[in-house]
Write an enzyme that holds these catalytic residues in place. Structure first.
Site, PDB file in Angstrom:
ATOM      1  N   HIS A  15       0.770  -1.246   0.000  1.00 46.66           N
ATOM      2  CA  HIS A  15       0.000   0.000   0.000  1.00 46.66           C
ATOM      3  C   HIS A  15       0.803   1.299   0.000  1.00 46.66           C
ATOM      4  CE1 HIS A  15      -2.698  -3.016   1.832  1.00 46.66           C
ATOM      5  NE2 HIS A  15      -3.634  -2.383   1.175  1.00 46.66           N
TER       6      HIS A  15
ATOM      7  N   GLU B 236       3.814  -2.587   6.982  1.00 47.82           N
ATOM      8  CA  GLU B 236       4.609  -2.337   5.775  1.00 47.82           C
ATOM      9  C   GLU B 236       5.881  -1.551   6.097  1.00 47.82           C
ATOM     10  OE1 GLU B 236       2.149  -1.130   2.435  1.00 47.82           O
ATOM     11  OE2 GLU B 236       0.821  -2.853   2.733  1.00 47.82           O
TER      12      GLU B 236
ATOM     13  N   ARG C 193     -20.775   9.325  21.773  1.00 47.44           N
ATOM     14  CA  ARG C 193     -21.304  10.587  21.249  1.00 47.44           C
ATOM     15  C   ARG C 193     -22.702  10.313  20.721  1.00 47.44           C
ATOM     16  NH1 ARG C 193     -15.796  11.765  19.822  1.00 47.44           N
ATOM     17  NH2 ARG C 193     -15.311  13.897  20.446  1.00 47.44           N
TER      18      ARG C 193
ATOM     19  N   ARG D  86     -14.480  16.402  26.735  1.00 44.40           N
ATOM     20  CA  ARG D  86     -15.861  15.926  26.559  1.00 44.40           C
ATOM     21  C   ARG D  86     -16.763  16.310  27.724  1.00 44.40           C
ATOM     22  NH1 ARG D  86     -16.597  11.527  23.600  1.00 44.40           N
ATOM     23  NH2 ARG D  86     -18.787  12.044  23.860  1.00 44.40           N
TER      24      ARG D  86
HETATM   25  O1  LIG Z   1     -12.789  13.414  20.973  1.00 44.63           O
HETATM   26  C1  LIG Z   1     -11.913  13.091  20.164  1.00 44.63           C
HETATM   27  C2  LIG Z   1     -11.038  14.035  19.601  1.00 44.63           C
HETATM   28  C3  LIG Z   1     -10.104  13.614  18.698  1.00 44.63           C
HETATM   29  N1  LIG Z   1     -10.046  12.308  18.374  1.00 44.63           N
HETATM   30  C4  LIG Z   1     -10.868  11.389  18.903  1.00 44.63           C
HETATM   31  O2  LIG Z   1     -10.790  10.209  18.566  1.00 44.63           O
HETATM   32  N2  LIG Z   1     -11.779  11.800  19.797  1.00 44.63           N
END
Ligand SMILES: O=c1cc[nH]c(=O)[nH]1
Ligand SMILES: O=P(O)(O)O[C@H]1O[C@H](CO)[C@@H](O)[C@H]1O
Length: 253
Positions: free
Chosen positions: A6, A78, A166, A221
């Site tokens: 790849h 790779e 999320r 978050r």
């Molecule tokens: O919340 C996030 C921010 C960047 N990358 C992720 O995987 N999650």
């Protein structure tokens, strides 16, 4: 003519590089290589954009992995076929602990294996742990630049949305197995979410390669979901400086 399936690379193009810096984002490869001596574009195929740079006399290859475990596993496999033995991932991340701020730097010692690809290298009982020398180099590189990183465990998920709990605005859905998991990982002192370290750390440990992981926090978050462009840029610059200094230390060890 490429010597691997790849990446579009050959051993000759890598000039004997034993260390790779592996960001997720293909655009980051050039920005990283341009911070080294004699940056040279090598190839761009799919999500894999490769550059070569020098740290002192040591050639270092920079190759993006794209997002997620399957493409990381191809990149590492790779590059290892072409002689690379040490892999430093530099990424962005979402913190889940309220005391970690946007702009902070995190060094991952181990990953919660919420991916699928790592299971193709070792059973789930096998830990996704970083190499000690890589972790040490990343930590010391950060401190030498006036940054005290948080050091600890990262949850590494195949998906950005449900696996990182999320509740997206389109469906509002998260499959039951992932409901409540952000709080669960918080309670278990996990620092953050990202998407590649589980595969990278598991496969490198299992295959006798060395790997480390540093990430810059672009969202917390517990506070916000959408990152600010200026913060992404400054945070990325900070972690790129850290990973280059860590590679320099490993190259001269
Ligand atoms: O919340 C996030 C921010 C960047 N990358 C992720 O995987 N999650
Ligand atoms: O900034 P990178 O290295 O891509 O890392 C993080 O960003 C992507 C998600 O936005 C995932 O790849 C995650 O691990």
């Amino acid at each position: 003519m490429s010597e691997v399936f790849h990446l579009g690379l050959t051993k000759a193009m890598l000039k004997g590089a034993k260390i790779a810096v592996v960001p997720g984002d293909p655009a980051r490869s050039e920005r990283i290589a341009r911070r080294m001596d004699k940056p040279e574009f090598l190839a761009s195929t799919r999500e894999f954009t490769s550059w070569l740079g020098y740290l002192g006399n040591e050639p270092v290859v920079v190759c993006s992995t794209g997002i997620g475990g399957p493409s990381v596993s191809i990149c590492v496999e790779e590059l290892a076929q072409l002689g690379v033995r040490t892999f430093l991932r530099v990424g962005t991340t979402g913190a889940i602990q309220p005391y970690i701020n946007v702009g902070d730097v995190l060094v991952t010692t181990g990953a919660v294996r919420l991916d699928g690809a790592s299971r193709h290298f070792a059973p789930l009982e096998y830990p996704a742990v970083a190499d000690f020398a890589c972790t040490n180099a990343l930590y010391n590189a950060a401190v030498a630049q006036g940054v005290t990183p948080y050091v600890g465990i990262t949850a590494s998920s195949d998906t950005f949305y449900p696996g990182q709990e999320r509740y997206d605005t389109f469906s509002g859905k998260v499959y039951p197995a992932f409901q409540g998991t952000l709080k669960q990982w918080q309670d278990l002192n996990v620092m953050n979410y990202e998407m590649e370290s589980a595969t990278l750390l598991t496969m490198c440990a299992a295959l006798g390669l060395k790997a480390g992981m540093v990430a810059g926090v672009i969202v917390n978050r517990t506070q916000q979901e959408i990152p600010n462009e200026t913060t992404i840029k400054s945070t990325e610059e900070k972690v790129v400086s850290v990973v280059i200094e860590a590679a320099r230390r490993l190259a001269s060890a």
